[in-house]
Design an enzyme around this catalytic site. Structure first.
Site, short mmCIF file in Angstrom:
data_model
loop_
_atom_site.label_atom_id
_atom_site.label_comp_id
_atom_site.label_asym_id
_atom_site.label_seq_id
_atom_site.Cartn_x
_atom_site.Cartn_y
_atom_site.Cartn_z
N ILE A 33 0.73 -1.33 -0.14
CA ILE A 33 -0.30 -0.09 0.00
C ILE A 33 0.75 1.73 0.32
O ILE A 33 0.52 2.61 -0.21
CB ILE A 33 -0.62 -0.02 0.92
N ASN A 89 11.70 -8.03 7.01
CA ASN A 89 12.14 -7.38 8.88
C ASN A 89 11.78 -8.04 9.34
O ASN A 89 10.50 -8.60 9.54
CB ASN A 89 11.58 -6.24 8.92
N HIS A 102 6.37 -11.60 6.38
CA HIS A 102 6.43 -11.06 4.84
C HIS A 102 7.28 -10.85 4.47
O HIS A 102 8.21 -11.05 5.54
CB HIS A 102 5.02 -10.21 4.53
P1 5GP Z 1 6.58 -4.35 7.31
O1 5GP Z 1 7.12 -2.78 7.79
O2 5GP Z 1 6.67 -5.72 8.50
O3 5GP Z 1 7.99 -5.07 7.12
O4 5GP Z 1 6.46 -4.57 5.90
C1 5GP Z 1 4.23 -3.69 6.39
C2 5GP Z 1 4.36 -3.94 4.97
O5 5GP Z 1 3.02 -3.31 4.84
C3 5GP Z 1 4.09 -2.08 5.16
O6 5GP Z 1 5.03 -2.10 3.30
C4 5GP Z 1 3.21 -1.68 4.70
O7 5GP Z 1 3.33 -0.57 3.52
C5 5GP Z 1 2.41 -2.70 4.16
N1 5GP Z 1 1.34 -2.48 4.75
C6 5GP Z 1 0.23 -2.60 5.42
N2 5GP Z 1 -0.48 -2.73 6.15
C7 5GP Z 1 -1.27 -2.53 4.71
C8 5GP Z 1 -2.37 -3.05 4.05
O8 5GP Z 1 -3.40 -2.89 4.27
N3 5GP Z 1 -2.80 -3.10 2.64
C9 5GP Z 1 -1.28 -3.69 2.40
N4 5GP Z 1 -1.09 -3.88 0.74
N5 5GP Z 1 0.15 -3.37 2.47
C10 5GP Z 1 0.47 -3.05 3.67
#
Ligand code: 5GP
Ligand code: ZN
Length: 116
Positions: A33, A89, A102
């Site tokens: 997103i 991460n 993820h």
């Molecule tokens: P992290 O910070 O945990 O490594 O990555 C989480 C990722 O999930 C971030 O890049 C963030 O932009 C993405 N993200 C969080 N909420 C949503 C959502 O509701 N939809 C989508 N498509 N991405 C999300």
């Protein structure tokens, strides 16, 4: 078990909209997103696993599959030859903000090293 507050479990259940770019019986891939590159996808297992530290022997095949899916997406979308990143991460200090494991697939631009 699916935690009530997990955004990725909710996306798989169709409760939160997302642009799905790939899915099979093991994993789903969606557009991030808040993209950090021209191509930024999130690949995650159907099974809710909290972090890399929570992986078990039962998840070994899934993790290998994630990397195959990353390569397929990179090839299909034309940024494989340029180069790409697959990033996980783990925990807050590394930037984890969603607590369902993820893998970020980032491509379509050049990347510096070391990462920030
Ligand atoms: P992290 O910070 O945990 O490594 O990555 C989480 C990722 O999930 C971030 O890049 C963030 O932009 C993405 N993200 C969080 N909420 C949503 C959502 O509701 N939809 C989508 N498509 N991405 C999300
Ligand atoms: Zn989840």
């Amino acid at each position: 078990m699916m935690p009530d507050n997990c955004v990725f479990c909710k996306i798989m259940a169709g409760e939160i909209p997302a642009k799905v770019v790939y899915e099979d019986e093991k994993v789903t891939a969606i557009e991030d997103i808040n993209p950090q590159a021209p191509h930024h996808y999130l690949i995650f297992p159907r099974k809710h696993v909290r972090t890399t530290l929570d992986l078990s022997d039962a998840d070994t095949e899934m993790v290998g599959h994630v990397f195959q899916v990353a390569g397929k997406l990179a090839r299909d979308r034309g940024f494989a030859d340029q180069g790409f990143r697959v990033v996980n991460n783990c925990n807050e200090g590394a930037g984890q903000s969603v607590w369902h494991i993820h893998f970020h697939l980032l491509g379509g631009r050049n990347f510096s090293w070391p990462p920030g």
